[in-house]
Motif scaffolding. Structure first.
Motif, PDB file in Angstrom:
ATOM      1  N   ARG A  93       0.853  -1.190   0.000  1.00  0.00           N
ATOM      2  CA  ARG A  93       0.000   0.000   0.000  1.00  0.00           C
ATOM      3  C   ARG A  93       0.890   1.242   0.000  1.00  0.00           C
ATOM      4  O   ARG A  93       1.404   1.660   1.044  1.00  0.00           O
ATOM      5  N   TRP A  97      -2.756   3.605   3.397  1.00  0.00           N
ATOM      6  CA  TRP A  97      -4.145   3.383   3.852  1.00  0.00           C
ATOM      7  C   TRP A  97      -4.657   2.061   3.308  1.00  0.00           C
ATOM      8  O   TRP A  97      -4.525   1.796   2.119  1.00  0.00           O
ATOM      9  N   PRO A  98      -5.257   1.249   4.186  1.00  0.00           N
ATOM     10  CA  PRO A  98      -5.262   1.387   5.649  1.00  0.00           C
ATOM     11  C   PRO A  98      -3.885   1.087   6.236  1.00  0.00           C
ATOM     12  O   PRO A  98      -3.070   0.430   5.582  1.00  0.00           O
ATOM     13  N   ASP A  99      -3.626   1.536   7.452  1.00  0.00           N
ATOM     14  CA  ASP A  99      -2.304   1.329   8.040  1.00  0.00           C
ATOM     15  C   ASP A  99      -2.145  -0.120   8.487  1.00  0.00           C
ATOM     16  O   ASP A  99      -3.108  -0.898   8.524  1.00  0.00           O
ATOM     17  N   CYS A 102      -4.404  -1.523  11.311  1.00  0.00           N
ATOM     18  CA  CYS A 102      -5.780  -1.781  10.887  1.00  0.00           C
ATOM     19  C   CYS A 102      -5.863  -3.068  10.064  1.00  0.00           C
ATOM     20  O   CYS A 102      -6.766  -3.886  10.266  1.00  0.00           O
ATOM     21  N   LEU A 145     -12.896   0.011   8.351  1.00  0.00           N
ATOM     22  CA  LEU A 145     -12.278   0.892   7.358  1.00  0.00           C
ATOM     23  C   LEU A 145     -13.000   2.244   7.287  1.00  0.00           C
ATOM     24  O   LEU A 145     -12.362   3.292   7.169  1.00  0.00           O
ATOM     25  N   THR A 148     -11.908   4.652   9.821  1.00  0.00           N
ATOM     26  CA  THR A 148     -10.580   5.247   9.642  1.00  0.00           C
ATOM     27  C   THR A 148     -10.601   6.409   8.642  1.00  0.00           C
ATOM     28  O   THR A 148      -9.586   7.074   8.455  1.00  0.00           O
ATOM     29  N   ASN A 150     -11.090  10.029   6.959  1.00  0.00           N
ATOM     30  CA  ASN A 150     -11.143  11.407   7.449  1.00  0.00           C
ATOM     31  C   ASN A 150     -12.435  12.063   6.953  1.00  0.00           C
ATOM     32  O   ASN A 150     -13.227  11.444   6.228  1.00  0.00           O
ATOM     33  N   GLN A 153     -12.951  12.134   3.061  1.00  0.00           N
ATOM     34  CA  GLN A 153     -13.234  10.806   2.520  1.00  0.00           C
ATOM     35  C   GLN A 153     -14.662  10.382   2.838  1.00  0.00           C
ATOM     36  O   GLN A 153     -15.359   9.818   1.980  1.00  0.00           O
ATOM     37  N   ILE A 188      -9.270   5.643  -2.180  1.00  0.00           N
ATOM     38  CA  ILE A 188      -8.447   6.108  -1.057  1.00  0.00           C
ATOM     39  C   ILE A 188      -7.123   5.356  -1.026  1.00  0.00           C
ATOM     40  O   ILE A 188      -6.051   5.956  -0.870  1.00  0.00           O
ATOM     41  N   GLU A 189      -7.189   4.037  -1.179  1.00  0.00           N
ATOM     42  CA  GLU A 189      -5.961   3.239  -1.101  1.00  0.00           C
ATOM     43  C   GLU A 189      -4.977   3.596  -2.212  1.00  0.00           C
ATOM     44  O   GLU A 189      -3.759   3.595  -1.986  1.00  0.00           O
ATOM     45  N   THR A 193      -2.442  10.705   0.000  1.00  0.00           N
ATOM     46  CA  THR A 193      -3.211  11.257   1.118  1.00  0.00           C
ATOM     47  C   THR A 193      -3.402  12.770   0.975  1.00  0.00           C
ATOM     48  O   THR A 193      -4.359  13.329   1.519  1.00  0.00           O
TER      49      THR A 193
END
Length: 496
Positions: A93, A97-99, A102, A145, A148, A150, A153, A188-189, A193
């Protein structure tokens, strides 16, 4: 849990290993086959049906105590992460995202299986679900997910649910809310960011819409956890695909104005239309002159606006006077390829990229009209013509954002000449709506003097808009029709 090899990824078969320890519903759903006891998904969900209840996919539709409808899904928990989703856990990734925490938590929690089989076509040509197959469900992981995300998003996710409900012309429910969630997850992935900031909300929506257009165009909607699972399978037929791609391209061509198709957004219409005018006014209300000058020196400088107007007139005039002397589509394709190479060859400043991108739009528009002309003049099979016309209309829809007039009028003319009068009228009505709400126009012609509305300098200069944005909001070109070409209304051809 056994992987169902003949079926698409994301679906499994369940084998009952300890019948004596199973509950009543599992025992009654048992189906002996090939020396093993399989659990029938079809029987399992039907055992939960009560009087006046109906099955809705893997769920049972029932009424709650207060009289509202709800869907209840009877699923089974799988404590181990399924092999079909191993790639999700291990994939790289690039944007974090995701970290990792997670991802690890989701992996450790396992997943669920829900009682619905994969679709296949029977010998009569009908779609049916295999009664022994179960679908992997990652609903708990998806909740994690979503938590997580923001604010930006989450707003984009909500916007696409709203567009689905109120703006997308969704024949046969081809698109669904789950696809919108999947769309946002992938976006998002696979995006930096830095994109997901409040000031870039419209850009975020555009990124997601372009991805959705790509999915529909390719006929492939990848499940977020099992990429190989095409969720369009059994839902997106050729007719639905053609309809949806044209509809989504039409929305994309409108830019942020597509949000105004949602009745829920009507109360905010004036605010959206006047955004670029109101920002400087608010600054003037809240700050003194010295502070405004410090933040943006050109806001109160008439000379700065005059200079930007002159530069824009020269920029768009040069672009329009860049005459395309190719009379065939091959020459246009060659020129288009050169523009692409020049775009990615080296680092360029903003104006260089604007020139190349707007030139590409102009070339694509010309290519689309050539393609339509050639297709309508050729004596080829109907299927070939259908595909070529579809390609041309998609190109015309895509290039509508290059200005406020030529692109939309070309698309409306094409639909009119193809006999789709309702579609042509709809585009004309949208064009009239744009003209009604315009805040100033820069009219550029290769034959007549350039004209600038007084409102253009006031509302578009010194507003930190790049030229791509100005083109889509306020630049108008001549609309050309050519005699002896198929794409010309007969009524106009008689007067030429």
């Amino acid at each position: 849990m056994e992987k169902s090899k003949p079926h698409q990824p994301g679906y499994v078969q369940l084998i009952l290993l300890t019948p004596e320890r199973a509950n009543r519903h599992l025992r009654q759903s048992a189906y002996p086959m090939n020396g093993a006891i399989y659990i029938s998904s079809d029987s399992y969900v039907k055992l939960h049906l009560r009087e006046n209840e109906e099955q809705h996919g893997p769920s049972v539709k029932k009424l709650s105590e207060n009289g509202t409808e709800l869907d209840e899904v009877y699923c089974l928990h799988c404590v181990h992460w399924p092999s079909d989703a191993e790639k999700w856990y291990f994939r790289k990734r690039s944007h974090g995202w995701p970290d990792t925490n997670c991802v690890k938590a989701i992996y450790d929690d396992g997943c669920h299986v829900v009682p619905i089989g994969s679709k296949s076509i029977d010998r009569y040509g009908n779609w049916s679900a295999d009664p022994l197959i179960w679908r992997l469900s990652f609903s708990e992981a998806e909740k994690r997910l979503v938590h997580t995300m923001n604010d930006t998003q989450f707003l984009v996710y909500g916007t696409f649910k709203l567009l689905l409900k109120e703006a997308f012309e969704n024949n046969n429910d081809t698109l669904c809310s789950y696809f919108m969630k999947t769309l946002v997850f992938w976006s998002i992935e696979e995006s930096t960011t830095a994109l997901w900031q409040p000031l870039r909300l419209v850009s975020c929506i555009e990124v997601c819409l372009k991805r959705l257009i790509s999915w529909v165009s390719n006929g492939f909607c990848p499940n977020y956890f099992v990429r190989e699972n095409n969720m369009f399978y059994g839902r997106l037929g050729e007719n639905e695909q053609c309809f949806l791609i044209n509809h989504l391209l039409e929305l994309y061509a409108q830019g942020w104005r597509c949000l105004l198709r949602c009745p829920s957004m009507k109360p905010f219409e004036d605010a959206l239309q006047n955004t670029n005018i109101q920002i400087p006014k608010m600054l003037n209300d809240d700050l003194n002159t010295r502070e405004i000058h410090f933040i943006s020196p050109e806001i109160n400088e008439e000379s700065g606006a005059d200079h930007e107007e002159e530069v824009d007139v020269g920029f768009f005039s040069d672009l329009e006077n860049d005459v395309i002397n190719f009379s065939d589509i091959t020459g246009l394709k060659t020129m288009f390829s050169k523009k692409i190479v020049s775009l990615i060859k080296a680092e360029r400043d903003r104006s260089d990229i604007d020139i190349i991108t707007l030139s590409q739009q102009k070339l694509l528009q010309r290519m689309a009209l050539f393609l339509l002309d050639e297709t309508l003049l050729e004596s080829r099979c109907a299927r070939f013509k259908y595909r070529q016309i579809r390609r041309a209309l998609s190109l015309l829809s895509y290039t509508c954002r290059a200005d406020i007039s030529r692109g939309r009028l070309s698309l409306a003319t094409a639909y009119y000449c193809l006999g789709n009068y309702s579609k042509a009228l709809k585009i004309i009505e949208l064009y009239e709506d744009i003209l009604h709400h315009r805040s100033g126009v820069l009219y550029v012609s290769s034959k007549y003097p350039t004209k600038v509305d007084p409102g253009y300098k006031k509302n578009f200069c010194t507003r930190a808009l790049n030229r791509l944005e100005r083109a889509s909001l306020a630049v108008s070109y001549d609309f050309h029709v050519y005699q002896n070409r198929p794409i010309i209304p007969k009524e106009i051809a008689l007067e030429i």
